[in-house]
Design a protein around this motif. Structure first.
Motif, short mmCIF file in Angstrom:
data_model
loop_
_atom_site.label_atom_id
_atom_site.label_comp_id
_atom_site.label_asym_id
_atom_site.label_seq_id
_atom_site.Cartn_x
_atom_site.Cartn_y
_atom_site.Cartn_z
N SER A 1 0.83 -1.19 0.00
CA SER A 1 0.00 0.00 0.00
C SER A 1 0.87 1.25 0.00
CB SER A 1 -0.92 0.01 1.22
OG SER A 1 -1.55 1.27 1.38
N SER A 2 0.39 2.27 -0.69
CA SER A 2 1.13 3.54 -0.71
C SER A 2 0.95 4.33 0.58
CB SER A 2 0.66 4.39 -1.90
OG SER A 2 -0.69 4.82 -1.70
N ASP A 3 -0.11 4.03 1.33
CA ASP A 3 -0.42 4.82 2.53
C ASP A 3 -1.13 3.94 3.55
OD1 ASP A 3 -1.06 6.69 4.41
OD2 ASP A 3 -2.18 8.02 3.07
N PRO A 4 -0.41 3.02 4.18
CA PRO A 4 -1.06 2.12 5.14
C PRO A 4 -1.67 2.85 6.33
CG PRO A 4 1.34 1.90 5.24
CD PRO A 4 1.03 2.72 4.04
N GLU A 5 -1.13 4.01 6.68
CA GLU A 5 -1.68 4.75 7.84
C GLU A 5 -3.12 5.17 7.58
OE1 GLU A 5 1.21 5.46 6.40
OE2 GLU A 5 2.66 4.82 7.93
N THR A 6 -3.40 5.64 6.37
CA THR A 6 -4.78 6.06 6.05
C THR A 6 -5.72 4.87 6.04
OG1 THR A 6 -4.03 7.99 4.80
CG2 THR A 6 -6.25 7.17 4.33
N ILE A 7 -5.26 3.74 5.51
CA ILE A 7 -6.11 2.55 5.52
C ILE A 7 -6.37 2.10 6.95
CG2 ILE A 7 -6.36 0.17 4.73
CD1 ILE A 7 -4.61 0.80 2.36
N GLU A 8 -5.36 2.14 7.80
CA GLU A 8 -5.55 1.78 9.20
C GLU A 8 -6.53 2.73 9.90
OE1 GLU A 8 -1.68 1.75 10.91
OE2 GLU A 8 -1.05 -0.09 9.89
N LEU A 9 -6.44 4.01 9.56
CA LEU A 9 -7.39 4.98 10.11
C LEU A 9 -8.81 4.64 9.70
CD1 LEU A 9 -8.06 7.69 11.52
CD2 LEU A 9 -7.60 8.82 9.33
N ALA A 10 -8.99 4.33 8.41
CA ALA A 10 -10.32 3.97 7.91
C ALA A 10 -10.82 2.68 8.56
CB ALA A 10 -10.29 3.83 6.39
N THR B 1 0.35 -2.48 -6.20
CA THR B 1 0.35 -1.40 -5.21
C THR B 1 -1.05 -0.83 -5.09
OG1 THR B 1 2.64 -0.82 -5.74
CG2 THR B 1 1.34 0.83 -4.58
N ILE B 2 -1.56 -0.77 -3.88
CA ILE B 2 -2.85 -0.13 -3.63
C ILE B 2 -2.57 1.32 -3.32
CG2 ILE B 2 -4.88 -0.09 -2.15
CD1 ILE B 2 -4.51 -3.06 -1.70
N LEU B 3 -3.00 2.18 -4.22
CA LEU B 3 -2.76 3.61 -4.09
C LEU B 3 -3.95 4.26 -3.39
CD1 LEU B 3 -1.37 4.17 -7.68
CD2 LEU B 3 -0.04 4.05 -5.58
N VAL B 4 -3.68 4.94 -2.30
CA VAL B 4 -4.73 5.61 -1.53
C VAL B 4 -4.90 7.02 -2.09
CG1 VAL B 4 -5.45 6.38 0.75
CG2 VAL B 4 -4.14 4.25 0.50
N GLU B 5 -6.12 7.33 -2.52
CA GLU B 5 -6.38 8.63 -3.15
C GLU B 5 -7.06 9.62 -2.23
OE1 GLU B 5 -5.43 9.61 -6.13
OE2 GLU B 5 -4.55 7.71 -6.79
N GLY B 6 -7.48 9.17 -1.04
CA GLY B 6 -8.13 10.09 -0.11
C GLY B 6 -9.47 9.57 0.35
N MET B 7 -10.12 10.38 1.19
CA MET B 7 -11.42 10.02 1.75
C MET B 7 -12.42 11.13 1.46
SD MET B 7 -10.29 8.27 5.37
CE MET B 7 -11.90 7.58 5.68
N ILE B 8 -13.67 10.73 1.26
CA ILE B 8 -14.76 11.67 0.99
C ILE B 8 -15.79 11.56 2.10
CG2 ILE B 8 -16.57 12.37 -0.63
CD1 ILE B 8 -14.99 11.00 -2.85
#
Length: 251
Positions: free
Chosen positions: A50-59, A195-202
């Motif tokens: 993942s490009s941003d595991p912290e954001t996925i963990e937050l979600a 690679t799972i690219l995290v684009e953000g949250m809505i």
């Protein structure tokens, strides 16, 4: 494709040839998920990052969340990896269409072997909508595809690859009704790893036209960026014109 992406014809031909490879790779991933022994599936996970595991963990720590992906790359492997790595112990809901094949359902049901509790809801069945809402509000994780043309539900006007079109936008109403943010992800394959690219949250404020239009604009821009970045890995080129069809009665 050349006209849409504003690229020379020779370059577009190269993208088309490469897209055949990625379509084949995507089909192979589906087959592997359906039939490969569990140790092999677990080894496959070593090639997903993942490009941003912290954001996925937050979600993953939120009481309700919607994970939204486009039809890009070997996204079935991404769904399996996300479910096993971040959402183990939580019910996973996949929203599917009546057009889904028995082979696809067989592949998805293999997620049980990874310790994932899976339920499949059909966007074509109105009677399942209330139960879907209840499940997400109870803490289930909804995983859905967001690059869908208007025949998949209420649609909203949006610029898709520089042309006015329409996107099915049921995910906006679901997010508002479930009070669940939408986590935008896409899968990119480089031939060695995914690679799972995290684009953000809505965050969707309300179940109304203003919120649907806002969400549609964000998702359309996300989709356009993704397709421009990896045009050969988008699997819906043959359905592109469906996004530009005149609005139907459900829009």
């Amino acid at each position: 494709m050349a006209t849409v992406l504003h690229m020379p014809l020779r370059a577009a031909y190269r993208v088309v040839r490469l897209s055949y490879f990625h379509d084949l790779l995507f089909a192979m991933e589906w087959c592997a998920l359906a039939s490969r022994p569990l140790p092999g599936l677990l080894r496959d996970a070593d090639y997903v990052v993942s490009s941003d595991p912290e954001t996925i963990e937050l979600a993953a720590g939120l009481p309700a969340v919607i994970v939204a992906l486009p039809h890009m790359g070997p996204y079935s492997a991404s769904i399996a990896w996300l479910a096993e790595r971040y959402f183990r112990g939580r019910e996973i809901i996949l929203v599917r269409s009546k057009q889904a094949t028995p082979e696809e359902h067989q592949s998805l049901e293999r997620l049980d072997a990874l310790g994932v509790t899976l339920r499949i809801f059909f966007i074509d069945r109105q009677d399942e909508f209330i139960e879907l809402l209840r499940a997400v509000r109870r803490g289930a994780v909804l995983i859905t595809l967001v690059d869908l043309p208007q025949q998949y539900g209420r649609s909203v006007e949006a610029d898709i690859l520089w042309r006015p079109g329409r996107l099915a936008m049921g995910v906006s109403d679901l997010a508002a009704l479930c009070r669940a943010p939408i986590l935008l992800l896409r899968t990119r394959c480089d031939g060695v790893r995914d690679t799972i690219l995290v684009e953000g949250m809505i965050d969707v404020a309300a179940c109304d036209a203003v919120s649907r239009n806002h969400t549609a604009g964000l998702i359309a821009r996300f989709l356009s960026r993704a397709v421009i970045a990896s045009p050969a890995q988008w699997h819906l080129w043959d359905r592109l014109e469906e996004f530009y069809a005149p609005a139907d009665a459900r829009a």
